[in-house]
Motif scaffolding. Structure first.
Motif, mmCIF file in Angstrom:
data_model
loop_
_atom_site.group_PDB
_atom_site.id
_atom_site.type_symbol
_atom_site.label_atom_id
_atom_site.label_comp_id
_atom_site.label_asym_id
_atom_site.label_seq_id
_atom_site.Cartn_x
_atom_site.Cartn_y
_atom_site.Cartn_z
ATOM 1 N N ASN A 196 0.818 -1.217 0.000
ATOM 2 C CA ASN A 196 0.000 0.000 0.000
ATOM 3 C C ASN A 196 0.853 1.268 0.000
ATOM 4 O O ASN A 196 0.453 2.301 0.544
ATOM 5 C CB ASN A 196 -0.962 0.018 1.199
ATOM 6 C CG ASN A 196 -2.227 0.820 0.904
ATOM 7 O OD1 ASN A 196 -2.658 0.909 -0.236
ATOM 8 N ND2 ASN A 196 -2.801 1.406 1.943
ATOM 9 N N ASP A 252 -6.722 4.576 3.166
ATOM 10 C CA ASP A 252 -7.821 3.708 2.747
ATOM 11 C C ASP A 252 -8.837 4.437 1.868
ATOM 12 O O ASP A 252 -9.479 3.818 1.005
ATOM 13 C CB ASP A 252 -8.531 3.130 3.973
ATOM 14 C CG ASP A 252 -7.614 2.204 4.768
ATOM 15 O OD1 ASP A 252 -6.641 1.691 4.170
ATOM 16 O OD2 ASP A 252 -7.860 2.008 5.968
ATOM 17 N N ASN A 253 -9.012 5.744 2.086
ATOM 18 C CA ASN A 253 -9.995 6.474 1.285
ATOM 19 C C ASN A 253 -9.462 6.854 -0.095
ATOM 20 O O ASN A 253 -10.187 7.426 -0.903
ATOM 21 C CB ASN A 253 -10.469 7.729 2.018
ATOM 22 C CG ASN A 253 -9.324 8.632 2.414
ATOM 23 O OD1 ASN A 253 -8.156 8.263 2.322
ATOM 24 N ND2 ASN A 253 -9.654 9.825 2.873
ATOM 25 N N THR A 280 -9.239 5.430 -2.922
ATOM 26 C CA THR A 280 -9.749 4.236 -3.593
ATOM 27 C C THR A 280 -9.490 4.316 -5.096
ATOM 28 O O THR A 280 -8.999 5.321 -5.617
ATOM 29 C CB THR A 280 -11.252 4.085 -3.330
ATOM 30 O OG1 THR A 280 -11.914 5.285 -3.734
ATOM 31 C CG2 THR A 280 -11.517 3.849 -1.850
ATOM 32 N N VAL A 281 -9.865 3.253 -5.782
ATOM 33 C CA VAL A 281 -9.649 3.170 -7.228
ATOM 34 C C VAL A 281 -10.452 4.252 -7.941
ATOM 35 O O VAL A 281 -11.642 4.440 -7.669
ATOM 36 C CB VAL A 281 -10.045 1.772 -7.752
ATOM 37 C CG1 VAL A 281 -9.918 1.712 -9.270
ATOM 38 C CG2 VAL A 281 -9.198 0.699 -7.098
ATOM 39 N N ARG A 305 -5.062 6.521 -8.831
ATOM 40 C CA ARG A 305 -5.051 5.085 -8.525
ATOM 41 C C ARG A 305 -5.907 4.371 -9.559
ATOM 42 O O ARG A 305 -7.140 4.423 -9.531
ATOM 43 C CB ARG A 305 -5.579 4.832 -7.116
ATOM 44 C CG ARG A 305 -5.419 3.385 -6.676
ATOM 45 C CD ARG A 305 -5.585 3.224 -5.185
ATOM 46 N NE ARG A 305 -5.200 1.883 -4.748
ATOM 47 C CZ ARG A 305 -5.097 1.512 -3.475
ATOM 48 N NH1 ARG A 305 -5.359 2.391 -2.511
ATOM 49 N NH2 ARG A 305 -4.736 0.287 -3.152
ATOM 50 N N GLU A 306 -5.249 3.677 -10.466
ATOM 51 C CA GLU A 306 -5.966 3.017 -11.553
ATOM 52 C C GLU A 306 -6.599 1.718 -11.095
ATOM 53 O O GLU A 306 -7.746 1.422 -11.449
ATOM 54 C CB GLU A 306 -5.007 2.751 -12.710
ATOM 55 C CG GLU A 306 -4.479 4.027 -13.364
ATOM 56 C CD GLU A 306 -3.560 3.728 -14.522
ATOM 57 O OE1 GLU A 306 -2.973 2.626 -14.546
ATOM 58 O OE2 GLU A 306 -3.423 4.590 -15.415
ATOM 59 N N THR A 307 -5.861 0.916 -10.347
ATOM 60 C CA THR A 307 -6.371 -0.345 -9.800
ATOM 61 C C THR A 307 -5.936 -0.430 -8.335
ATOM 62 O O THR A 307 -5.299 0.479 -7.808
ATOM 63 C CB THR A 307 -5.834 -1.561 -10.585
ATOM 64 O OG1 THR A 307 -4.410 -1.640 -10.409
ATOM 65 C CG2 THR A 307 -6.154 -1.427 -12.072
ATOM 66 N N THR A 308 -6.281 -1.529 -7.731
ATOM 67 C CA THR A 308 -5.876 -1.707 -6.335
ATOM 68 C C THR A 308 -4.370 -1.877 -6.186
ATOM 69 O O THR A 308 -3.816 -1.656 -5.102
ATOM 70 C CB THR A 308 -6.586 -2.937 -5.746
ATOM 71 O OG1 THR A 308 -6.298 -4.087 -6.561
ATOM 72 C CG2 THR A 308 -8.090 -2.717 -5.681
ATOM 73 N N ASP A 309 -3.688 -2.220 -7.292
ATOM 74 C CA ASP A 309 -2.253 -2.499 -7.207
ATOM 75 C C ASP A 309 -1.390 -1.580 -8.063
ATOM 76 O O ASP A 309 -0.162 -1.727 -8.072
ATOM 77 C CB ASP A 309 -1.982 -3.954 -7.625
ATOM 78 C CG ASP A 309 -2.673 -4.953 -6.722
ATOM 79 O OD1 ASP A 309 -2.774 -4.684 -5.515
ATOM 80 O OD2 ASP A 309 -3.126 -5.996 -7.237
ATOM 81 N N THR A 310 -1.998 -0.639 -8.786
ATOM 82 C CA THR A 310 -1.204 0.222 -9.672
ATOM 83 C C THR A 310 -1.668 1.676 -9.574
ATOM 84 O O THR A 310 -2.841 1.956 -9.267
ATOM 85 C CB THR A 310 -1.312 -0.230 -11.135
ATOM 86 O OG1 THR A 310 -2.681 -0.176 -11.545
ATOM 87 C CG2 THR A 310 -0.767 -1.631 -11.310
#
Length: 313
Positions: free
Chosen positions: A40, A118-119, A121-122, A154-159
């Motif tokens: 994260n 956390d906020n 987001t994607v 934030r494009e995805t949860t991992d990128t």
């Protein structure tokens, strides 16, 4: 001859300037983003190129509601000083100073690591401002860059992805418009809603006509010298009217008979009452040989058919 001397003097003056005065700097800042989110966290690799320097300082402003400063990893042979300040509720300023014992022309002098909250987001986007980037050479020369804006999404949860925009008047104007645009939209919507409510709801305000009339007749509103208050109008009091009892309407009141008749005269002519009236015409004059005439015309009682004068009767 004078023109030739002036031209030569101008050429000599141009070559007399210090070479550093006409030197063009090739200093340029560099930025690399690790698009992968690890634990994260996201990493920004900072550097420069184009000039020889040994120390660099810069400021970074970021949204503390979405990002949290984690750590800094200085480049090989560099030391770093960190100063973190809070500018506003959701804006923090990070001041970094990197230094080295070597003169380097092109280098990555440090890596800044931010933790994503956390906020964040994607699909969400936040902007970082890296500005007042100054590198210093061993001769004391300073190479400065205004800096740049970094739009981090934030494009995805991992990128994540980042778009860099150099600081300029146009970029500052665009950022200012984008910052106030939500408030403008909210204000316009609230204004239209207020107008809609005013139009639909009936007005509860009643006109105070008595106050207006008093103001019109007041001497204060007629400042004419020698003229006092206008005459006061007396107000009629409302009185209760007692209506008389309704009388029957008799349209023939003025034409009623003034005489009275007895009961005998009101009996039917076909009844026994006729016997009491046999002597009604007993004194009437009669024609010769005729009895019981009831015609009272005096001209009807002459002895012959001649047109005698009435005095012969």
């Amino acid at each position: 001859m004078k023109k030739i001397c002036a031209i030569l003097l101008t050429i000599i003056s141009l070559f007399a300037f210090n070479a550093y005065a006409i030197r063009i700097s090739h200093y340029e800042t560099t930025l690399d983003i690790n698009s992968d989110i690890i634990d994260n966290k996201v990493e920004f690799h900072l550097g420069y190129r184009g000039e020889e320097a040994y120390a660099t300082s810069l400021n970074i402003e970021y949204d503390s509601e979405l990002l949290e400063f984690d750590t800094i990893q200085p480049g090989s042979g560099f030391n770093v000083e960190v100063d973190l300040k809070t500018i506003s509720t959701y804006t923090k300023k990070l001041t970094l100073r990197f230094s080295s014992n070597y003169i380097i022309n092109e280098v990555t002098y440090g890596t800044v690591i931010f933790k994503l909250k956390d906020n964040f987001t994607v699909g969400k986007t936040t902007q970082l401002k890296l500005y007042d980037i100054i590198s210093t050479s061993d001769t004391g020369d300073r190479f400065r860059s205004k800096g740049y804006y970094l739009d981090l999404e934030r494009e995805t949860t991992d990128t994540v992805s980042g778009i860099r925009t150099d600081i300029s008047e146009e970029a500052d104007r665009k950022n200012f418009i984008n910052s106030i645009l939500p408030f403008i939209i909210i204000g316009i919507a609230a204004l239209f809603l207020l107008m809609f409510i005013i139009i639909l709801l009936p007005s509860s305000k009643h006109e105070n006509r008595s106050k207006k009339i008093k103001a019109q007749v007041s001497a204060k509103n007629y400042p004419v010298p020698g003229v006092g208050d206008l005459p006061k109008f007396s107000q009629k009091k409302k009185r209760d009217i007692i209506e008389p009892e309704q009388q029957p309407i008799n349209p023939f009141k003025d034409f009623e008979a003034k005489t009275t008749t007895n009961a005998t005269s009101q009996q039917s002519p076909f009844g026994t009452g006729l016997s009491n009236e046999n002597n009604v015409f007993q004194d009437n004059p009669t024609r010769t040989g005729q009895e019981g005439l009831i015609n009272i015309n005096p001209l009807a009682f002459t002895d012959d058919d001649s047109d005698d004068d009435i005095d012969t009767l």
